[in-house]
Design an enzyme around this catalytic site. Sequence first.
Site, short mmCIF file in Angstrom:
data_model
loop_
_atom_site.label_atom_id
_atom_site.label_comp_id
_atom_site.label_asym_id
_atom_site.label_seq_id
_atom_site.Cartn_x
_atom_site.Cartn_y
_atom_site.Cartn_z
N HIS A 75 0.84 -1.20 0.00
CA HIS A 75 0.00 0.00 0.00
C HIS A 75 0.88 1.25 0.00
O HIS A 75 0.62 2.20 -0.74
CB HIS A 75 -0.88 0.07 1.26
CG HIS A 75 -1.92 -1.01 1.38
ND1 HIS A 75 -2.03 -1.81 2.48
CD2 HIS A 75 -2.90 -1.42 0.54
CE1 HIS A 75 -3.03 -2.66 2.33
NE2 HIS A 75 -3.58 -2.44 1.16
N LYS A 83 -18.10 -6.06 8.10
CA LYS A 83 -16.83 -6.72 7.82
C LYS A 83 -16.02 -6.83 9.11
O LYS A 83 -15.77 -5.83 9.77
CB LYS A 83 -16.07 -5.91 6.77
CG LYS A 83 -15.01 -6.70 6.03
CD LYS A 83 -14.57 -5.94 4.79
CE LYS A 83 -13.25 -6.45 4.24
NZ LYS A 83 -12.79 -5.66 3.09
N ARG A 105 -1.93 -5.57 -8.70
CA ARG A 105 -0.83 -6.51 -8.50
C ARG A 105 -0.78 -7.59 -9.56
O ARG A 105 0.28 -8.08 -9.91
CB ARG A 105 -0.96 -7.19 -7.12
CG ARG A 105 -0.65 -6.29 -5.97
CD ARG A 105 -1.23 -6.82 -4.69
NE ARG A 105 -2.69 -6.75 -4.71
CZ ARG A 105 -3.46 -7.04 -3.70
NH1 ARG A 105 -2.94 -7.47 -2.57
NH2 ARG A 105 -4.77 -6.93 -3.80
N SER A 114 -3.03 -7.85 2.96
CA SER A 114 -3.24 -7.72 4.41
C SER A 114 -3.63 -9.05 5.04
O SER A 114 -3.24 -9.32 6.18
CB SER A 114 -4.32 -6.68 4.69
OG SER A 114 -3.94 -5.44 4.16
P1 ADP Z 1 -9.72 -3.93 -0.08
O1 ADP Z 1 -10.27 -4.53 1.17
O2 ADP Z 1 -10.58 -2.94 -0.79
O3 ADP Z 1 -9.04 -4.91 -1.02
P2 ADP Z 1 -7.09 -3.15 0.69
O4 ADP Z 1 -6.74 -2.24 1.79
O5 ADP Z 1 -6.64 -4.55 0.79
O6 ADP Z 1 -8.61 -2.99 0.50
O7 ADP Z 1 -6.53 -2.59 -0.69
C1 ADP Z 1 -6.70 -1.29 -1.10
C2 ADP Z 1 -6.00 -1.09 -2.41
O8 ADP Z 1 -4.65 -1.43 -2.28
C3 ADP Z 1 -6.52 -1.94 -3.56
O9 ADP Z 1 -6.43 -1.16 -4.74
C4 ADP Z 1 -5.55 -3.08 -3.62
O10 ADP Z 1 -5.47 -3.62 -4.92
C5 ADP Z 1 -4.29 -2.38 -3.26
N1 ADP Z 1 -3.27 -3.26 -2.68
C6 ADP Z 1 -3.39 -4.15 -1.68
N2 ADP Z 1 -2.22 -4.78 -1.43
C7 ADP Z 1 -1.33 -4.25 -2.33
C8 ADP Z 1 0.04 -4.52 -2.62
N3 ADP Z 1 0.74 -5.44 -1.97
N4 ADP Z 1 0.61 -3.81 -3.59
C9 ADP Z 1 -0.11 -2.88 -4.27
N5 ADP Z 1 -1.40 -2.61 -4.08
C10 ADP Z 1 -2.01 -3.29 -3.12
#
Ligand code: ADP
Length: 159
Positions: A17, A41, A90, A128
């Site tokens: 992120h 959630k 990704r 995550s």
């Molecule tokens: P959600 O629950 O909406 O998936 P996240 O917090 O997991 O929320 O992700 C938010 C954004 O970050 C999304 O666009 C997701 O694709 C991106 N994202 C999550 N992990 C990564 C990563 N390792 N590298 C790049 N982008 C990521």
Amino acid sequence: MKIAIYPGSFDPITNGHIDVIERATKMFDRVNVVIGINSKKKTMFTENERLEMVEESLSHLPSAQVAFHSGLIVDYAVDIDATAIVRGLRSVTDFEYEMQIALMNRKMQPSLQTVFLMPHEKYTYLNSSIIREIARYKQDLSEFVPEPVERRLKEKFDY
Ligand code: ADP
């Protein structure tokens, strides 16, 4: 002033992120990281814990701000005069899901653009939920999460 929002659950924020946010701050004057609040959630970290971790992890980026939002993300974007929604891409698996959301958001708010940014390839397999899972087994996560997150995971799982 070009404003973008970067929505997600951030449960917890990872280096993937942060990589995307750093890239976004080079393209926009301000990047608002929006922590989605969804009472249905179940999350590992509370809303406030997630906010603190994001804030502490982005202290090196003055143009990044953090907020909560519980409704439609496009409404929030319009409210704060953002012109873009940033999402991380990704893999092709992300693409199908992300395209659906992006097209629906565009239908609801045609003036908003979704911008996809690719993280460094070392973060391609990072998400995550993997972090939450591995922390339960008290593994070293310093390569994948910022220090404020690592510290809280260690507190939570007592290692
Ligand atoms: P959600 O629950 O909406 O998936 P996240 O917090 O997991 O929320 O992700 C938010 C954004 O970050 C999304 O666009 C997701 O694709 C991106 N994202 C999550 N992990 C990564 C990563 N390792 N590298 C790049 N982008 C990521």
